[in-house]
Design a protein around this motif. Structure first.
Motif: not given
Length: 277
Positions: A84, A96-99, A101
């Motif tokens: 990101n 934060d899980s979206y940080e 893979d």
């Protein structure tokens, strides 16, 4: 008023608690190359850090010479940024899980799991740590990684009319294995030879077709929970096992742990431990 702060990251870290903020909706622009940041003087931020606060959370970005965020790399001053473009604060990992893979984390965890309950009673627990990997473990994980061509160090070549191979030099293969498992040596390479053909100093691994038959048990990708424990990233989910009248059903919970590594190709994540009780 728009406020964008551009300094060295090292200098700003000690000031973070007193730092004013910059709203992401102001000054954030997009063109064909992606997102960039415009400073108060109208110039783009280049070769420098910018700090952005959005919805109560702060993010550091390193802007390249082209004016876009550096991603999945180590910055010129030695810091890690994820896919990101966010700085990875190893002393205070984001939850934060979206940080992270999660698909990659689950892929590696299933290789470590290796259909454990196909060969062991359901009552058995499993605790497998990276430090205890055998050469066979390391070779299997590396083979699967090379098979699915997840890395720029791996190239694709055709032999004859139909046979497709993923090709990697021995040096790069040892580097990939070290990134994945923490170490690599000649004994590990001898174990890997069962999966690939060594031609000169290059391994050829046949690609395409089926990687292998699915087992009766595996780690599910549904409802994965991500959290931070100390300096490790943890994913938690269900272990599924096939039952004749019900299909795949949950039988246990798994916890898989990853540490931060120096390998941007792997999202800076290295498997550390798999625990099933």
């Amino acid at each position: 008023m728009r406020k964008l702060f551009v300094m060295s990251l090292a200098a700003l870290l000690v000031m973070a608690s007193a730092m004013p903020t910059f709203a992401i909706g102001e000054g954030l622009e997009k063109d064909d190359g992606g997102y960039y940041f415009e400073k108060d003087n109208g110039e783009r931020a280049r070769n420098e850090w910018v700090y952005v606060e959005y919805e109560g959370k702060g993010y550091w970005y390193y802007m390249t010479d082209y004016g876009y965020p550096l991603r999945s790399a180590i910055t010129p001053d030695g810091y890690k940024v994820n896919s990101n473009g966010h700085w990875i604060d190893e002393g205070n990992l984001s939850s934060d899980s979206y940080e992270y893979d999660k698909d990659y984390m689950l892929f590696i965890s299933n290789l470590v799991f290796d259909d454990f309950y196909d060969n062991n009673p359901i009552s058995s627990g499993l605790n497998k740590k990276r430090e205890n990997f055998s050469s066979a473990d390391k070779a299997l994980i590396t083979y699967a990684y090379v098979y699915f061509k997840k890395d720029s160090r791996i190239s694709e070549k055709r032999s004859g009319r139909y046979d497709l191979y993923n090709v990697v030099s021995k040096d790069n293969l040892m580097s990939i294995m070290k990134d994945l498992t923490g170490s690599s040596n000649e004994t590990d390479m001898q174990e890997f030879a069962k999966y690939g053909t060594l031609k000169g100093d290059t391994y050829w691994v046949q690609a395409g077709g089926s990687f292998g038959a699915a087992g009766d048990s595996y780690l599910s990708d549904k409802n994965i929970q991500l959290s931070i424990e100390g300096n490790r990233v943890k994913i938690t989910g269900d272990v599924l096992r096939y039952q004749a009248n019900s299909g795949y059903v949950p039988i246990k919970k798994y916890n898989a742990y990853f540490t931060i590594s120096d390998a941007p190709q792997l999202g800076f994540l290295r498997f550390d431990e798999l625990n099933i009780q």
